[in-house]
Design an enzyme around this catalytic site. Structure first.
Site: not given
Ligand code: F6P
Length: 344
Positions: A126-128, A267, A274-275
């Site tokens: 997970t990027i989180d 802003r 993108v992340q």
């Molecule tokens: O992968 C985790 C995450 O990046 C969270 O930070 C984010 O809230 C979620 O995915 C959004 O994912 P999706 O738009 O695919 O539901």
């Protein structure tokens, strides 16, 4: 051995690099065969598969996304789901499954192991960066770099126009990306879920910065950041089909409140998906490769119901029961003793 692989949850840079490592190790070192399940658990329930050969993975190391597709949702959404998983894997002669996924996938994998005896190893993704039991999740390092690059670019336009830029990054329950990208990008303030914010303090930090003759400010906000009770209205979100709040937009509220309090033009930039898109960086490619190999070795050691992880730069195996249902929060000493030194 015949090994199944699936990718679950939100995508992340490096998924294909893990799959490639699994395939190379399993086929070349053990003479295994490897089958990929399409669209996460849907592929297992519907027997939609793709044979994963060394040739099929050629050129996939740097490629973002996942060649297998990914979904949220789980076999437990259907009354007969767990039994179907068991039967379909038996019919397809799959001995064990490697699940590349986040906290939701850990829960599903562990429950399937306990209820239908699934042989499973999970590769945390997970990027989180909020999975317990590992020092870092693959994809996080790449996401931080993407956010930092964006902040670097925003500095120059912010300075040119004498503006405050409120930059929203991902981070549902934790502020890992925000804290790291905020420090790396020289943010005037960083707002994270772990530390509910007082908007007046943030406005003061921005004013202090301006008082020193520096014009532009970058305020980094994790999507899951929340204001302290009684300081600003609490954000509300719609639920997605899986019952999770569809986050995004706290930066708009923060920007509005900052503009009101400081009078500085503000802003909003939401970096968003993108992340998660595009190629993994070198750090993540190495990590993914090590994790994929360790997952195969774990299965060949006859060990199951484990998550492979990195600790102190070593590969380790962590029982799923130790990590399921937990969240790894930001190291608050990094936030309190490092990030905040640069606030204002
Ligand atoms: O992968 C985790 C995450 O990046 C969270 O930070 C984010 O809230 C979620 O995915 C959004 O994912 P999706 O738009 O695919 O539901």
């Amino acid at each position: 051995m015949r090994i199944g692989v699936l990718t679950g949850g939100g995508d992340c840079p490096g998924l294909n690099a893990v799959i490639r490592a699994v395939v190379r190790k399993a086929i070349n070192d053990h003479g295994d065969t490897v089958v990929g399940f399409m669209d996460a658990w849907d592929g297992v329930l519907e027997k939609r598969t793709m044979e994963l050969t060394v040739a099929a993975l050629a050129g996939m190391l740097p490629r973002g996304g996942t060649i297998l597709g990914t979904r949220r949702g789980s076999p437990f959404d259907y009354p007969d789901g767990p039994q179907r998983v068991k039967e379909n894997l038996r019919e397809l002669a799959v001995d064990a499954l490697i699940v590349i996924g986040g906290n939701g996938s850990l829960w599903v994998a562990s429950k399937l192991h306990n209820e239908v005896g699934l042989n499973v190893v999970v590769v945390p993704k997970t990027i989180d960066n909020d999975i317990e039991g590992t020092d870092v999740c693959f994809g996080f390092n790449t996401a931080v770099q993407i956010a930092t690059d964006a902040i670097d670019r925003l500095h120059t336009t912010a300075e040119s126009h004498d503006r405050v830029m409120v930059v929203e990054v991902m981070g549902r329950d934790t502020g890992w990306i925000a804290t790291h990208a905020g420090i790396a990008g020289g943010a005037t303030a960083v707002l994270i879920p772990e530390r509910p914010f007082d908007i007046d303090h943030i406005a003061d930090a921005v004013k202090r910065k301006h008082a020193r003759g520096r014009y532009a400010s970058i305020v980094v906000v994790a999507e899951g950041a929340v204001p302290k009770e009684g300081t600003m209205p609490q954000p509300t979100y719609e639920l997605d089909p899986f019952g999770r709040p569809r986050l995004g937009g706290i930066s708009v509220e923060v920007a509005r409140a900052l503009e009101e309090r400081t009078g500085y033009e503000t802003r909003v930039v939401q970096i968003g998906h993108v992340q998660r898109g595009g190629t993994p960086n070198a750090f993540d490619r190495v990590l993914c490769t090590r994790l994929g190999i360790e997952a195969v070795s774990t299965l060949h050691d006859g060990v199951t119901n484990m998550m492979v992880a990195v600790r102190n730069d070593d590969m380790v195996r962590v029982p799923l029961s130790e990590v399921v249902g937990k969240t790894r929060y930001v190291d608050l000493s990094l936030y309190d003793n490092v990030a905040t030194v640069f606030f204002g």
